[in-house]
Scaffold this motif. Structure first.
Motif, PDB file in Angstrom:
ATOM      1  N   MET A 129     -11.835 -37.665  82.634  1.00  0.00           N
ATOM      2  CA  MET A 129     -10.884 -37.292  81.587  1.00  0.00           C
ATOM      3  C   MET A 129     -10.469 -38.519  80.791  1.00  0.00           C
ATOM      4  SD  MET A 129      -8.316 -36.193  84.491  1.00  0.00           S
ATOM      5  CE  MET A 129      -9.779 -35.374  85.121  1.00  0.00           C
ATOM      6  N   LEU A 130      -9.906 -38.258  79.627  1.00  0.00           N
ATOM      7  CA  LEU A 130      -9.501 -39.295  78.691  1.00  0.00           C
ATOM      8  C   LEU A 130      -8.022 -39.590  78.880  1.00  0.00           C
ATOM      9  CD1 LEU A 130     -10.862 -40.926  76.375  1.00  0.00           C
ATOM     10  CD2 LEU A 130      -9.836 -39.290  74.797  1.00  0.00           C
ATOM     11  N   THR A 131      -7.684 -40.897  79.028  1.00  0.00           N
ATOM     12  CA  THR A 131      -6.292 -41.280  79.215  1.00  0.00           C
ATOM     13  C   THR A 131      -5.602 -41.458  77.860  1.00  0.00           C
ATOM     14  OG1 THR A 131      -6.888 -43.627  79.302  1.00  0.00           O
ATOM     15  CG2 THR A 131      -6.872 -42.417  81.376  1.00  0.00           C
ATOM     16  N   GLU A 132      -4.318 -41.792  77.935  1.00  0.00           N
ATOM     17  CA  GLU A 132      -3.542 -41.940  76.709  1.00  0.00           C
ATOM     18  C   GLU A 132      -4.029 -43.107  75.860  1.00  0.00           C
ATOM     19  OE1 GLU A 132       1.215 -42.049  75.517  1.00  0.00           O
ATOM     20  OE2 GLU A 132       0.546 -42.753  77.471  1.00  0.00           O
ATOM     21  N   ASP A 133      -4.513 -44.187  76.511  1.00  0.00           N
ATOM     22  CA  ASP A 133      -5.008 -45.345  75.766  1.00  0.00           C
ATOM     23  C   ASP A 133      -6.513 -45.251  75.493  1.00  0.00           C
ATOM     24  OD1 ASP A 133      -5.611 -45.501  78.399  1.00  0.00           O
ATOM     25  OD2 ASP A 133      -5.044 -47.597  78.666  1.00  0.00           O
ATOM     26  N   LEU A 134      -7.035 -44.005  75.478  1.00  0.00           N
ATOM     27  CA  LEU A 134      -8.422 -43.720  75.058  1.00  0.00           C
ATOM     28  C   LEU A 134      -9.453 -44.362  75.975  1.00  0.00           C
ATOM     29  CD1 LEU A 134      -8.056 -44.071  71.189  1.00  0.00           C
ATOM     30  CD2 LEU A 134      -7.745 -42.039  72.616  1.00  0.00           C
ATOM     31  N   ASN A 135      -9.191 -44.341  77.276  1.00  0.00           N
ATOM     32  CA  ASN A 135     -10.156 -44.796  78.272  1.00  0.00           C
ATOM     33  C   ASN A 135     -10.548 -43.615  79.150  1.00  0.00           C
ATOM     34  OD1 ASN A 135     -10.352 -47.690  77.758  1.00  0.00           O
ATOM     35  ND2 ASN A 135      -8.213 -47.766  78.385  1.00  0.00           N
ATOM     36  N   ILE A 136     -11.772 -43.651  79.659  1.00  0.00           N
ATOM     37  CA  ILE A 136     -12.272 -42.573  80.504  1.00  0.00           C
ATOM     38  C   ILE A 136     -12.122 -42.989  81.972  1.00  0.00           C
ATOM     39  CG2 ILE A 136     -14.286 -41.209  81.146  1.00  0.00           C
ATOM     40  CD1 ILE A 136     -15.308 -41.534  78.320  1.00  0.00           C
ATOM     41  N   VAL A 137     -11.539 -42.103  82.763  1.00  0.00           N
ATOM     42  CA  VAL A 137     -11.392 -42.345  84.194  1.00  0.00           C
ATOM     43  C   VAL A 137     -11.895 -41.122  84.950  1.00  0.00           C
ATOM     44  CG1 VAL A 137      -9.447 -43.927  83.987  1.00  0.00           C
ATOM     45  CG2 VAL A 137      -9.015 -41.484  84.155  1.00  0.00           C
ATOM     46  N   GLU A 138     -12.323 -41.378  86.169  1.00  0.00           N
ATOM     47  CA  GLU A 138     -12.774 -40.299  87.055  1.00  0.00           C
ATOM     48  C   GLU A 138     -11.742 -40.142  88.165  1.00  0.00           C
ATOM     49  OE1 GLU A 138     -16.574 -39.180  89.946  1.00  0.00           O
ATOM     50  OE2 GLU A 138     -16.713 -40.800  88.475  1.00  0.00           O
ATOM     51  N   VAL A 139     -11.188 -38.932  88.277  1.00  0.00           N
ATOM     52  CA  VAL A 139     -10.092 -38.674  89.210  1.00  0.00           C
ATOM     53  C   VAL A 139     -10.516 -37.581  90.177  1.00  0.00           C
ATOM     54  CG1 VAL A 139      -7.665 -38.066  89.448  1.00  0.00           C
ATOM     55  CG2 VAL A 139      -8.448 -39.279  87.403  1.00  0.00           C
ATOM     56  N   HIS A 182      -4.405 -48.057  83.264  1.00  0.00           N
ATOM     57  CA  HIS A 182      -3.908 -48.947  84.319  1.00  0.00           C
ATOM     58  C   HIS A 182      -3.017 -48.190  85.285  1.00  0.00           C
ATOM     59  CE1 HIS A 182      -2.329 -52.512  86.276  1.00  0.00           C
ATOM     60  NE2 HIS A 182      -1.098 -52.085  86.012  1.00  0.00           N
ATOM     61  N   GLU A 183      -2.194 -47.298  84.766  1.00  0.00           N
ATOM     62  CA  GLU A 183      -1.292 -46.540  85.620  1.00  0.00           C
ATOM     63  C   GLU A 183      -2.053 -45.542  86.484  1.00  0.00           C
ATOM     64  OE1 GLU A 183       2.866 -43.983  85.170  1.00  0.00           O
ATOM     65  OE2 GLU A 183       1.621 -44.392  83.434  1.00  0.00           O
ATOM     66  N   VAL A 184      -3.075 -44.913  85.919  1.00  0.00           N
ATOM     67  CA  VAL A 184      -3.862 -43.941  86.676  1.00  0.00           C
ATOM     68  C   VAL A 184      -4.627 -44.614  87.812  1.00  0.00           C
ATOM     69  CG1 VAL A 184      -5.762 -42.281  86.540  1.00  0.00           C
ATOM     70  CG2 VAL A 184      -4.062 -42.388  84.718  1.00  0.00           C
ATOM     71  N   LEU A 185      -5.130 -45.817  87.567  1.00  0.00           N
ATOM     72  CA  LEU A 185      -5.987 -46.484  88.552  1.00  0.00           C
ATOM     73  C   LEU A 185      -5.215 -47.259  89.600  1.00  0.00           C
ATOM     74  CD1 LEU A 185      -8.779 -47.833  86.183  1.00  0.00           C
ATOM     75  CD2 LEU A 185      -8.852 -45.797  87.624  1.00  0.00           C
ATOM     76  N   THR A 186      -3.946 -47.561  89.357  1.00  0.00           N
ATOM     77  CA  THR A 186      -3.220 -48.435  90.294  1.00  0.00           C
ATOM     78  C   THR A 186      -1.943 -47.772  90.789  1.00  0.00           C
ATOM     79  OG1 THR A 186      -2.223 -49.552  88.380  1.00  0.00           O
ATOM     80  CG2 THR A 186      -4.218 -50.530  89.325  1.00  0.00           C
ATOM     81  N   GLU A 187      -0.797 -48.295  90.355  1.00  0.00           N
ATOM     82  CA  GLU A 187       0.457 -47.909  90.983  1.00  0.00           C
ATOM     83  C   GLU A 187       1.009 -46.576  90.529  1.00  0.00           C
ATOM     84  OE1 GLU A 187       1.464 -50.359  87.338  1.00  0.00           O
ATOM     85  OE2 GLU A 187       0.128 -50.580  89.068  1.00  0.00           O
ATOM     86  N   GLY A 188       0.406 -45.934  89.511  1.00  0.00           N
ATOM     87  CA  GLY A 188       0.952 -44.674  89.014  1.00  0.00           C
ATOM     88  C   GLY A 188       0.399 -43.433  89.678  1.00  0.00           C
ATOM     89  N   ARG A 189      -0.412 -43.569  90.699  1.00  0.00           N
ATOM     90  CA  ARG A 189      -1.075 -42.415  91.305  1.00  0.00           C
ATOM     91  C   ARG A 189      -0.086 -41.484  91.997  1.00  0.00           C
ATOM     92  NH1 ARG A 189      -6.053 -45.086  94.528  1.00  0.00           N
ATOM     93  NH2 ARG A 189      -6.171 -42.939  95.282  1.00  0.00           N
ATOM     94  N   GLU A 190       0.911 -42.035  92.640  1.00  0.00           N
ATOM     95  CA  GLU A 190       1.892 -41.177  93.317  1.00  0.00           C
ATOM     96  C   GLU A 190       2.677 -40.341  92.312  1.00  0.00           C
ATOM     97  OE1 GLU A 190       5.593 -41.611  96.499  1.00  0.00           O
ATOM     98  OE2 GLU A 190       4.427 -43.367  95.885  1.00  0.00           O
ATOM     99  N   ARG A 191       3.096 -40.945  91.225  1.00  0.00           N
ATOM    100  CA  ARG A 191       3.823 -40.196  90.200  1.00  0.00           C
ATOM    101  C   ARG A 191       2.926 -39.128  89.578  1.00  0.00           C
ATOM    102  NH1 ARG A 191       3.863 -39.633  85.101  1.00  0.00           N
ATOM    103  NH2 ARG A 191       2.206 -41.182  84.842  1.00  0.00           N
ATOM    104  N   ILE A 192       1.665 -39.444  89.361  1.00  0.00           N
ATOM    105  CA  ILE A 192       0.733 -38.475  88.788  1.00  0.00           C
ATOM    106  C   ILE A 192       0.575 -37.272  89.716  1.00  0.00           C
ATOM    107  CG2 ILE A 192      -1.693 -38.140  88.204  1.00  0.00           C
ATOM    108  CD1 ILE A 192      -1.700 -40.980  87.098  1.00  0.00           C
ATOM    109  N   ALA A 193       0.493 -37.520  91.027  1.00  0.00           N
ATOM    110  CA  ALA A 193       0.365 -36.413  91.986  1.00  0.00           C
ATOM    111  C   ALA A 193       1.588 -35.495  91.937  1.00  0.00           C
ATOM    112  CB  ALA A 193       0.170 -36.973  93.393  1.00  0.00           C
ATOM    113  N   VAL A 194       2.781 -36.080  91.831  1.00  0.00           N
ATOM    114  CA  VAL A 194       4.002 -35.262  91.756  1.00  0.00           C
ATOM    115  C   VAL A 194       4.013 -34.434  90.469  1.00  0.00           C
ATOM    116  CG1 VAL A 194       6.516 -35.364  91.628  1.00  0.00           C
ATOM    117  CG2 VAL A 194       5.294 -36.861  93.201  1.00  0.00           C
TER     118      VAL A 194
END
Length: 380
Positions: A129-139, A182-194
């Motif tokens: 999926m595409l993040t807010e800063d226009l980068n592609i990540v696999e989750v 950066h948030e999706v790949l590092t310290e923001g994963r817990e907030r994303i899950a909630v």
């Protein structure tokens, strides 16, 4: 004699009335019963009287109906386990929900759908999926869920688990698209899950799927494979930065308490020195006041005593004295250390020399040197 013995006048309880009463012939009775059944189901006719055949056919029909009723009754028994709830449809319309225990539903009329409502099930979903800063990540996310309402789970949605998978993907894309890489790949994963859990529960409640989301975990997040190496370098640099910060904090935690301890020690030493100086000054002042009182009583004695004490204090720190003898041409050298050693040896090994004795010894040496100088001048 017995009813089935020869000459018994053909005594048969099923064949007609006999003159002599007695037990029927078992083999013959079984044979006649078989003939009746054959006649009932289209077999050969019974050889007995017509009235007996009609009675036997009615009895067989009743027995068959009773057997069919028993089979039908047993077929409708349903046992619901403690972990289950059973949704019952009567002629295709919701009728009731069976609780755990023994229940009965008419076969061919009711349909029973048992549902396990205590089992925690797992759904995994992976996507790019595409993040807010226009980068592609696999989750990769996993959803733990259970059945909260058996009726809604069975009747409201044709494929509730498929709807859950689609709602999970929608919620994941919405939350990841509102976050930076950066948030999706590092310290923001817990907030994303909630956030995914709250949005997903809202979706499936709107669909009335009867599903309760227990927990959402973001199992793994990775950048695209084409930039994986560069991303690993960034991660290593970030780890080095974090390590340096931790080392700096550890150094600060070590040096600051030590500096505070040294500062406290200096303050305490200064306070002790201040107290010492003040106490010494006060002691000197009291001593001078007492000396003044003694000097007022005996000036000569006190003056001499003060002089001797001063000489002793000065001579204690010097081992040589140079005296310019009046009337002579030479400088007089007095080795005080030697004098003290000789005097100590004469008085006693290790006995200290007092100031008065030292003054007398010096005066004697000075007089001797003056007399010897005069004698030399007179001889010339």
């Amino acid at each position: 004699m017995a009813w089935n013995e020869p000459g018994g006048n053909n005594q048969d309880p099923w064949g007609g009335k006999r003159n002599n009463e007695g037990p029927p012939d078992l083999d013959e009775a079984l044979k006649k019963f078989q003939d009746k059944l054959n006649g009932l189901f289209g077999g050969g006719k019974s050889k007995g009287p017509a009235g007996s055949g009609r009675g036997m056919s009615s009895t067989a029909v009743v027995v068959a109906l009773v057997i069919l009723a028993l089979v039908y009754g047993f077929a409708g028994i349903n046992i619901v386990n403690e972990q289950e709830r059973a949704v019952v449809l009567r002629l295709g319309v919701y009728h009731t929900t069976f609780e755990p225990g023994l229940n009965w539903a008419p076969p061919l009329i009711d349909q029973v759908f048992p549902v396990n409502v205590t089992k925690v099930r797992l759904l995994s979903k992976t996507g790019q999926m595409l993040t807010e800063d226009l980068n592609i990540v696999e989750v990769n996310v996993s959803v733990q869920y259970s059945i909260a309402d058996a009726r809604d789970f069975v009747l409201q949605v044709r494929d509730p688990e498929g709807s859950l998978a689609q709602a999970t993907e929608s919620a994941l894309r919405h939350v990841a698209g509102s976050s930076e890489m950066h948030e999706v790949l590092t310290e923001g994963r817990e907030r994303i899950a909630v956030d995914i859990m709250g949005r997903l529960q809202n979706y499936i409640d709107t669909y009335d799927t009867g599903i309760l989301v227990e927990k959402v975990n973001v199992e793994e997040t990775n950048p695209p494979r084409d930039v994986q190496e560069a991303f690993d370098d960034v991660n290593r640099a970030r780890e080095d930065e974090e390590r340096k910060k931790n080392e700096a904090e550890a150094y600060a935690m070590d040096i600051l308490p030590r500096a505070r301890g040294m500062a406290q020690r200096v303050l305490e030493e200064a306070a002790a020195y201040k107290a010492q100086v003040v106490a010494r000054a006060e002691g000197e002042a009291q001593r001078f006041e007492k000396l003044l009182a003694e000097y007022s009583r005996a000036p000569e004695v006190t003056r001499e005593r003060l002089y001797l004490d001063a000489v002793q204090e000065v001579m204690a720190n010097s081992s040589k004295v140079m005296i310019d003898v009046e009337g002579g041409n030479n400088m007089l050298y007095i080795p005080l250390d030697k004098i003290v050693q000789q005097s100590s040896a004469a008085v006693g090994q290790g006995a200290p020399m007092t100031a008065r004795e030292l003054d007398s010894k010096i005066s004697e040496i000075v007089r001797r040197e003056i007399n010897s100088g005069r004698s030399r001048r007179e001889g010339r």
